[in-house]
Design a protein around this motif. Structure first.
Motif, mmCIF file in Angstrom:
data_model
loop_
_atom_site.group_PDB
_atom_site.id
_atom_site.type_symbol
_atom_site.label_atom_id
_atom_site.label_comp_id
_atom_site.label_asym_id
_atom_site.label_seq_id
_atom_site.Cartn_x
_atom_site.Cartn_y
_atom_site.Cartn_z
ATOM 1 N N VAL A 1 -0.580 -52.879 38.752
ATOM 2 C CA VAL A 1 0.199 -52.983 39.879
ATOM 3 C C VAL A 1 0.789 -54.613 39.993
ATOM 4 N N ALA A 2 1.714 -54.732 40.759
ATOM 5 C CA ALA A 2 2.334 -56.124 40.901
ATOM 6 C C ALA A 2 1.404 -56.738 41.985
ATOM 7 N N ASP A 3 0.656 -56.022 43.014
ATOM 8 C CA ASP A 3 0.046 -56.525 44.313
ATOM 9 C C ASP A 3 -1.059 -55.746 44.545
ATOM 10 N N VAL A 4 -2.178 -55.987 44.108
ATOM 11 C CA VAL A 4 -3.457 -55.125 44.091
ATOM 12 C C VAL A 4 -3.880 -54.993 45.538
ATOM 13 N N ALA A 5 -3.740 -56.036 46.329
ATOM 14 C CA ALA A 5 -4.108 -56.027 47.743
ATOM 15 C C ALA A 5 -3.161 -55.035 48.387
ATOM 16 N N GLY B 1 -8.006 -60.429 35.781
ATOM 17 C CA GLY B 1 -7.302 -59.625 36.676
ATOM 18 C C GLY B 1 -7.896 -59.249 37.898
ATOM 19 N N SER B 2 -7.429 -58.865 38.784
ATOM 20 C CA SER B 2 -8.063 -58.304 40.027
ATOM 21 C C SER B 2 -7.960 -56.795 39.979
ATOM 22 N N PHE B 3 -9.071 -56.273 40.620
ATOM 23 C CA PHE B 3 -9.289 -54.776 40.389
ATOM 24 C C PHE B 3 -9.612 -53.910 41.622
ATOM 25 N N VAL B 4 -9.135 -52.834 41.797
ATOM 26 C CA VAL B 4 -9.535 -51.888 42.907
ATOM 27 C C VAL B 4 -10.023 -50.609 42.224
ATOM 28 N N PHE B 5 -11.131 -49.910 42.747
ATOM 29 C CA PHE B 5 -11.436 -48.765 42.049
ATOM 30 C C PHE B 5 -11.408 -47.607 43.156
ATOM 31 N N PHE B 6 -11.404 -46.430 42.592
ATOM 32 C CA PHE B 6 -11.187 -45.323 43.573
ATOM 33 C C PHE B 6 -11.479 -44.055 42.693
ATOM 34 N N SER C 1 -8.694 -47.233 38.199
ATOM 35 C CA SER C 1 -8.823 -48.657 38.617
ATOM 36 C C SER C 1 -7.228 -49.049 38.805
ATOM 37 N N LEU C 2 -6.961 -50.033 39.608
ATOM 38 C CA LEU C 2 -5.793 -50.509 39.707
ATOM 39 C C LEU C 2 -5.978 -52.094 39.223
ATOM 40 N N GLN C 3 -5.215 -52.532 38.652
ATOM 41 C CA GLN C 3 -5.246 -54.120 38.055
ATOM 42 C C GLN C 3 -4.004 -54.696 38.259
ATOM 43 N N GLN C 4 -4.222 -55.886 39.088
ATOM 44 C CA GLN C 4 -3.069 -56.887 38.999
ATOM 45 C C GLN C 4 -3.276 -57.999 37.845
ATOM 46 N N VAL C 5 -2.443 -57.978 37.099
ATOM 47 C CA VAL C 5 -2.749 -58.953 35.797
ATOM 48 C C VAL C 5 -2.375 -60.600 36.540
ATOM 49 N N PRO C 6 -3.289 -61.602 36.150
ATOM 50 C CA PRO C 6 -3.158 -62.860 36.642
ATOM 51 C C PRO C 6 -1.959 -63.309 36.182
ATOM 52 N N ALA C 7 -1.433 -64.398 37.225
ATOM 53 C CA ALA C 7 -0.398 -65.072 36.451
ATOM 54 C C ALA C 7 -0.693 -66.335 35.826
#
Length: 69
Positions: free
Chosen positions: A21-25, A47-52, A61-67
């Motif tokens: 995703v573009a914006d994990v928050a 990357g930043s991740f959210v799990f559910f 998991s959702l991942q936002q790839v780092p810039a």
């Protein structure tokens, strides 16, 4: 692929489906607003991740790839 009649996997058998995703928050906030129990944001160098889990017990998991600079 998930869906009725598409696979013979039992509900809850799919583990670790990952969606970028573009914006994990923002995605986490939308999920929480809809009643999904999502993890805190896990920030890693890759990357930043959210799990559910979904109601069937599949894990996601959702991942936002780092810039990269």
């Amino acid at each position: 692929m998930l869906g009725t009649g598409i696979t013979e996997m039992a509900p809850g058998a799919q583990k670790g489906v990952q969606i970028v995703v573009a914006d994990v928050a923002a995605a986490r906030e939308q999920m929480i607003a809809r009643g999904v129990q999502a993890s805190d944001i896990d920030i890693q160098p890759w990357g930043s991740f959210v799990f559910f889990s979904d109601p069937d017990g599949n894990t996601w998991s959702l991942q936002q790839v780092p810039a990269w600079q």
